[in-house]
Design a protein around this motif. Structure first.
Motif, PDB file in Angstrom:
ATOM      1  N   ILE A   1       0.829  -1.206   0.000  1.00 35.99           N
ATOM      2  CA  ILE A   1       0.000   0.000   0.000  1.00 35.99           C
ATOM      3  C   ILE A   1       0.867   1.262   0.000  1.00 35.99           C
ATOM      4  CG2 ILE A   1      -1.601   1.401   1.386  1.00 35.99           C
ATOM      5  CD1 ILE A   1      -2.887  -1.217   2.331  1.00 35.99           C
ATOM      6  N   LEU A   2       1.861   1.282   0.854  1.00 37.68           N
ATOM      7  CA  LEU A   2       2.702   2.463   0.965  1.00 37.68           C
ATOM      8  C   LEU A   2       3.597   2.636  -0.259  1.00 37.68           C
ATOM      9  CD1 LEU A   2       3.485   2.136   4.743  1.00 37.68           C
ATOM     10  CD2 LEU A   2       2.091   3.896   3.664  1.00 37.68           C
ATOM     11  N   LEU A   3       3.938   1.538  -0.924  1.00 38.20           N
ATOM     12  CA  LEU A   3       4.693   1.642  -2.175  1.00 38.20           C
ATOM     13  C   LEU A   3       3.843   2.290  -3.256  1.00 38.20           C
ATOM     14  CD1 LEU A   3       7.120   1.006  -3.984  1.00 38.20           C
ATOM     15  CD2 LEU A   3       6.134  -1.269  -4.364  1.00 38.20           C
TER      16      LEU A   3
ATOM     17  N   TRP B   1      -6.402   1.370   2.108  1.00 40.54           N
ATOM     18  CA  TRP B   1      -5.980   1.691   0.736  1.00 40.54           C
ATOM     19  C   TRP B   1      -6.480   3.086   0.352  1.00 40.54           C
ATOM     20  CZ3 TRP B   1      -2.851  -0.008  -3.007  1.00 40.54           C
ATOM     21  CH2 TRP B   1      -2.361  -1.311  -2.946  1.00 40.54           C
ATOM     22  N   VAL B   2      -7.762   3.338   0.593  1.00 46.21           N
ATOM     23  CA  VAL B   2      -8.351   4.641   0.249  1.00 46.21           C
ATOM     24  C   VAL B   2      -7.659   5.757   1.028  1.00 46.21           C
ATOM     25  CG1 VAL B   2     -10.449   6.042   0.307  1.00 46.21           C
ATOM     26  CG2 VAL B   2     -10.581   3.618  -0.336  1.00 46.21           C
ATOM     27  N   LEU B   3      -7.433   5.515   2.313  1.00 48.27           N
ATOM     28  CA  LEU B   3      -6.767   6.502   3.160  1.00 48.27           C
ATOM     29  C   LEU B   3      -5.372   6.824   2.625  1.00 48.27           C
ATOM     30  CD1 LEU B   3      -6.927   8.069   5.940  1.00 48.27           C
ATOM     31  CD2 LEU B   3      -5.666   6.135   6.897  1.00 48.27           C
ATOM     32  N   ALA B   4      -4.622   5.801   2.277  1.00 49.59           N
ATOM     33  CA  ALA B   4      -3.256   5.997   1.787  1.00 49.59           C
ATOM     34  C   ALA B   4      -3.234   6.771   0.473  1.00 49.59           C
ATOM     35  CB  ALA B   4      -2.573   4.640   1.610  1.00 49.59           C
ATOM     36  N   MET B   5      -4.182   6.490  -0.410  1.00 53.69           N
ATOM     37  CA  MET B   5      -4.224   7.210  -1.693  1.00 53.69           C
ATOM     38  C   MET B   5      -4.562   8.687  -1.473  1.00 53.69           C
ATOM     39  SD  MET B   5      -3.283   4.876  -3.725  1.00 53.69           S
ATOM     40  CE  MET B   5      -2.434   4.117  -2.330  1.00 53.69           C
ATOM     41  N   LEU B   6      -5.456   8.960  -0.521  1.00 61.96           N
ATOM     42  CA  LEU B   6      -5.781  10.352  -0.203  1.00 61.96           C
ATOM     43  C   LEU B   6      -4.556  11.092   0.329  1.00 61.96           C
ATOM     44  CD1 LEU B   6      -9.285   9.979   1.504  1.00 61.96           C
ATOM     45  CD2 LEU B   6      -8.799  11.174  -0.644  1.00 61.96           C
TER      46      LEU B   6
END
Length: 420
Positions: A273-275, A325-330
């Protein structure tokens, strides 16, 4: 816009040191720390609190020293020397993270040293922005640095995560813990090698001439600035705004992985996710630079603060890996933009010959803020027993920061008559 040799050499340091931010601050080290503390029988919310406390105390020393060192470094030839010292401290201590085995306290102490080296070098790196480019190019050059950082950090990170995954599935003869320690050495090497252009090509252009007693004179200049800083309204209000909103940004960066781990998300999923977040962050950092040229840096900073406010609200309700996932993309859409534009916006406000002194204040506001945020998350998580309560608590920092930023007068150092 193409970067010239000086601008490229400067921006490449973001490419170099972002490997530390990605591997040590945000992903592999906190996960490695979680593995060690879990083995030691420490409860998840307590280990998250310890991680928050370490991040807070790790920035305290450099926060105290930042304006003092910055003022001294304004003298001709001093800026590069200070940068080189803290850079070497950061690289060497990062490699040393591979040494302690199953000793979580020793690991936190070495991490403390890496933070000092990383943050200390950044004070002088940020201040070099005024030496490598002009005001009209600062937003674009600064965001390009962050953009390169996002892409550059993914290369050593992919190598590190590949080693960890291979170890996890028994494809190579080593444990996940050993693979994690190897990743710290890889990070240190990457950071060191790609800093060479910065060390070789970037020079101090704006400076104060060396005086008879430089240290004593530096303290006199520092105290004069402290007495008079309220007269410099644009700088003073911006620093207050920056203190609050960058606290929230830094806290999310440092605590995200620990938060995801507490939600039950596997280490492998968190790393992936972080990648992906890094790849999302790259074009958005450049987009912020372009939009700042059209709508102003201040407007785009307010947009980023608004997005982060929503992130805090959303984070309170997340329960699944998809939510994370959504949080990380934001976060990826605005993380680079808010940091890069803060740096260039401040660079336009300050007098160039005193850039280190003022960037010292810039960093002390940022570092003292970075003490408060993780400590707040850790404390609320420990008291309530729920990490999401701690994350939600930082929303107030973005709200206060946004309100103060609105009040920053649209003036520059030249128009407010700074006389240091």
């Amino acid at each position: 816009m193409k970067l010239n040799k000086l601008e490229r050499s400067w921006a490449l340091y973001d490419w170099a040191n972002s490997a530390y931010s990605m591997t040590v601050t945000s992903t592999i080290l906190p996960l490695y720390f979680k593995m060690i503390t879990d083995s030691a029988g420490i409860e998840k919310n307590i280990s998250t609190a310890y991680w928050g406390y370490a991040n807070s105390f790790g920035t305290l020393l450099i926060a105290i020293l930042a304006p003092i060192l910055g003022t001294i470094a304004d003298y001709k030839g001093y800026k590069k020397k200070f940068f080189r010292f803290f850079f070497m401290l950061g690289v060497i201590s990062t490699a040393m993270l591979a040494l302690p085995k199953d000793q979580w306290l020793v690991l936190l102490i070495i991490y403390f040293i890496t933070e000092v080296g990383f943050a200390g070098a950044n004070i002088f790196y940020d201040a070099f922005l005024v030496d490598v480019t002009t005001e009209d190019r600062m937003d674009r050059v600064s965001t390009m640095g962050y953009g390169l950082g996002y892409i550059g950090s993914t290369i050593p990170f992919i190598i590190c995560i590949a080693i960890i995954i291979l170890a996890q599935f028994k494809k190579i003869p080593m444990s996940i813990e050993t693979a994690s320690r190897i990743s710290f050495v890889i990070t240190a090497i990457w950071w060191g090698v790609f800093t060479i252009p910065m060390l070789k090509n970037v020079k101090q252009v704006h400076y104060v001439e060396i005086e008879k007693n430089p240290v004593l004179s530096s303290f006199k200049r520092l105290f004069k600035t402290l007495r008079e800083i309220k007269k410099h309204k644009s700088i003073f209000i911006f620093l207050l705004a920056y203190f609050f909103y960058i606290d929230g940004v830094d806290t999310i960066i440092k605590m995200a992985t620990a938060y995801g781990s507490d939600l039950g998300i596997s280490s492998t999923t968190l790393l992936i996710i972080l990648l992906v977040t890094q790849f999302v962050a790259f074009p958005f950092a450049l987009l912020y630079g372009r939009l700042a040229e059209k709508y102003s840096g201040k407007f785009m900073l307010l947009i980023a603060i608004g997005i982060y406010t929503f992130i805090c609200i959303y984070a309170y309700f997340i329960k699944t890996a998809l939510d994370f996932w959504v949080l990380a993309m934001l976060v990826g859409t605005s993380q680079g933009g808010i940091q890069a534009l803060s740096r260039s916006y401040f660079g336009k406000l300050v007098p160039k010959e005193n850039s280190n002194e003022f960037f010292g204040f810039y960093n002390i506001f940022g570092k003292f803020a970075a003490i408060m945020g993780p400590f707040l998350v850790g404390l609320v998580a420990q008291i309530t027993g729920r990490t999401n309560n701690g994350v939600f608590s930082i929303i107030i920092l973005f709200i206060i920061g946004g309100i103060l930023l609105v009040k920053v007068p649209n003036q520059s150092a030249k128009t407010i008559g700074i006389d240091i």
